[in-house]
Motif scaffolding. Structure first.
Motif, PDB file in Angstrom:
ATOM      1  N   ASP A   3       8.647  -8.889   6.097  1.00 35.90           N
ATOM      2  CA  ASP A   3       7.274  -9.255   6.446  1.00 35.90           C
ATOM      3  C   ASP A   3       6.357  -8.042   6.459  1.00 35.90           C
ATOM      4  O   ASP A   3       5.188  -8.128   6.070  1.00 35.90           O
ATOM      5  CB  ASP A   3       7.234  -9.935   7.824  1.00 35.90           C
ATOM      6  N   LYS A   4       6.883  -6.898   6.905  1.00 35.83           N
ATOM      7  CA  LYS A   4       6.041  -5.699   7.019  1.00 35.83           C
ATOM      8  C   LYS A   4       5.625  -5.141   5.665  1.00 35.83           C
ATOM      9  O   LYS A   4       4.767  -4.265   5.589  1.00 35.83           O
ATOM     10  CB  LYS A   4       6.752  -4.622   7.843  1.00 35.83           C
ATOM     11  N   LEU A   5       6.240  -5.647   4.592  1.00 35.48           N
ATOM     12  CA  LEU A   5       5.892  -5.166   3.251  1.00 35.48           C
ATOM     13  C   LEU A   5       4.792  -5.993   2.595  1.00 35.48           C
ATOM     14  O   LEU A   5       4.360  -5.682   1.489  1.00 35.48           O
ATOM     15  CB  LEU A   5       7.136  -5.159   2.356  1.00 35.48           C
ATOM     16  N   GLN A   6       4.347  -7.055   3.277  1.00 34.57           N
ATOM     17  CA  GLN A   6       3.233  -7.829   2.741  1.00 34.57           C
ATOM     18  C   GLN A   6       2.004  -6.914   2.638  1.00 34.57           C
ATOM     19  O   GLN A   6       1.727  -6.138   3.539  1.00 34.57           O
ATOM     20  CB  GLN A   6       2.942  -9.033   3.630  1.00 34.57           C
ATOM     21  N   LYS A   8       1.795  -4.439   0.821  1.00 35.90           N
ATOM     22  CA  LYS A   8       2.262  -3.103   0.463  1.00 35.90           C
ATOM     23  C   LYS A   8       2.743  -3.129  -0.990  1.00 35.90           C
ATOM     24  O   LYS A   8       3.002  -4.196  -1.564  1.00 35.90           O
ATOM     25  CB  LYS A   8       3.415  -2.654   1.373  1.00 35.90           C
ATOM     26  N   ASP A  78       3.232   2.527  -1.678  1.00 34.94           N
ATOM     27  CA  ASP A  78       3.545   2.753  -0.260  1.00 34.94           C
ATOM     28  C   ASP A  78       4.997   3.185  -0.041  1.00 34.94           C
ATOM     29  O   ASP A  78       5.277   4.022   0.817  1.00 34.94           O
ATOM     30  CB  ASP A  78       3.279   1.471   0.535  1.00 34.94           C
ATOM     31  N   GLU A 120       4.787   6.477   2.036  1.00 34.48           N
ATOM     32  CA  GLU A 120       5.252   6.369   3.421  1.00 34.48           C
ATOM     33  C   GLU A 120       6.743   6.689   3.563  1.00 34.48           C
ATOM     34  O   GLU A 120       7.165   7.293   4.554  1.00 34.48           O
ATOM     35  CB  GLU A 120       4.983   4.969   3.973  1.00 34.48           C
ATOM     36  N   THR A 236      12.231  -0.803   5.616  1.00 34.38           N
ATOM     37  CA  THR A 236      11.512  -1.563   6.642  1.00 34.38           C
ATOM     38  C   THR A 236      11.824  -1.119   8.070  1.00 34.38           C
ATOM     39  O   THR A 236      11.128  -1.527   9.000  1.00 34.38           O
ATOM     40  CB  THR A 236      11.818  -3.075   6.537  1.00 34.38           C
ATOM     41  N   THR A 238      11.930   0.418  11.620  1.00 34.26           N
ATOM     42  CA  THR A 238      10.931   1.073  12.471  1.00 34.26           C
ATOM     43  C   THR A 238      11.584   2.081  13.412  1.00 34.26           C
ATOM     44  O   THR A 238      10.913   2.672  14.257  1.00 34.26           O
ATOM     45  CB  THR A 238      10.162   0.025  13.303  1.00 34.26           C
TER      46      THR A 238
END
Length: 327
Positions: A3-6, A8, A78, A120, A236, A238
């Protein structure tokens, strides 16, 4: 997890290769913008053919040995999943200069381009060959031996460069030491074909596979879906403690070459019963090969929540179905 790559963009170098194309497929199936950089030296256009119509997919045809190509590919990216390399221990022994040019100079170009683009995170394909002549099993990330081939040297140099780029420029990196990856889209053809697709093709053609040595050498064979899982976890996570280090990517079990041939026979016989009667041949051990390889995956489980789903039997069963349909 993804989800965090949406919104990106992820660059997959060597994205038309065996592992790279599987990574592209996973990213695209999750609606993530994906760029593939490949010069098609070992990658295949048919591996990415289904992606070309996807609005989230972009192909950059270029060579990591060309810094300009690397900068072009990294523009507005990214995350990088760096898979582009010239694999194979025997190939590196035959032609160490080209192996070094691609795996070291090309790797450095990609690090520079990623740094300049303010990427990133830079996740790269490392190798179990880095363990070299260190004999203890299982292999634990912090303890390695001396390299046994030019290829192994290049992959260790990758780890050293990644570490320096983090310390010097703040580029976050994660190295993934792959252990004998196999599965769909792995090429069975060519002088440097990996053992599993090569043996599968030979069995299908009722040809006797040739084992180096007596068949007692063992490997931690790792199905492609486990590798894809690790790459996705690596870009992904964190957990800051999980960054700027290296991980074994394996199942954590070992299989001898003789056991491997029996597994292949077993699952291929579901399609052609006569395959179980194909004999095995033997020849001398290969220069640069280590006798046994087994990974500890405890570090990946602890820091990245890695949970490999496919053991050797389940992986072979899946792979054989793909090869039977596609060979």
């Amino acid at each position: 997890m993804l989800d965090k790559l949406q919104n990106k963009t992820v660059l997959v170098t060597g994205g038309a290769g065996f592992i790279g194309s599987n990574l592209c497929e996973t990213l695209l199936s999750n609606n993530i913008k994906t760029i593939c950089l490949d010069n098609f030296a070992t990658g295949k256009k048919e591996n990415i053919q289904p992606f070309l119509k996807d609005k989230n997919f972009k192909l950059v045809e270029g060579d990591i040995r060309n810094l300009e190509d690397c900068h072009t590919a990294c523009n507005n990216v990214d995350y990088v999943l760096h898979q582009a390399a010239l694999g194979s221990v025997p190939r590196s022994i035959k032609d160490p200069i080209t192996t070094n040019d691609v795996n070291v100079s090309g790797f450095l170009n990609m690090l520079v381009a990623a740094r300049d683009a303010n990427v990133e995170r830079f996740v790269y394909a490392a190798s179990s060959s880095t363990y070299g002549d260190h004999e203890a099993l299982p292999k634990v990330e912090d303890t390695i031996g001396k390299p046994l081939s030019p290829y192994a040297i290049t992959k260790y140099v990758n780890e050293l460069y990644a570490d320096i780029f983090n310390k010097s420029y703040g580029l976050n990196t994660i190295g993934l030491r792959y252990f004998n990856v196999f599965g769909r889209r792995q090429d069975p053809d060519g002088a440097y074909a990996a053992v599993i697709p090569l043996f599968v093709k030979q069995f299908i053609n009722h040809e006797s596979p040739m084992i180096n040595g007596d068949g007692s050498f063992s490997r931690d064979f790792t199905y492609i879906d486990n590798v894809v899982q690790m790459n996705m976890l690596a870009i992904t996570t964190t957990n800051k403690k999980a960054l700027n280090t290296v991980y074994n990517v394996a199942y954590g079990d070992r299989t001898t070459l003789l056991e491997l041939t029996e597994l292949l026979k077993k699952h291929l016989s579901d399609f052609d019963d006569t395959i179980k009667n194909v004999s095995i041949k033997h020849r001398e051990n290969r220069v640069g090969d280590i006798p046994h390889s087994l990974a500890s995956v405890d570090k990946a489980k602890k820091l990245l929540n890695y949970n490999p789903k496919f053991n050797i039997n389940d992986g072979i069963k899946e792979a054989v179905v793909w090869y039977w349909k596609n060979l």
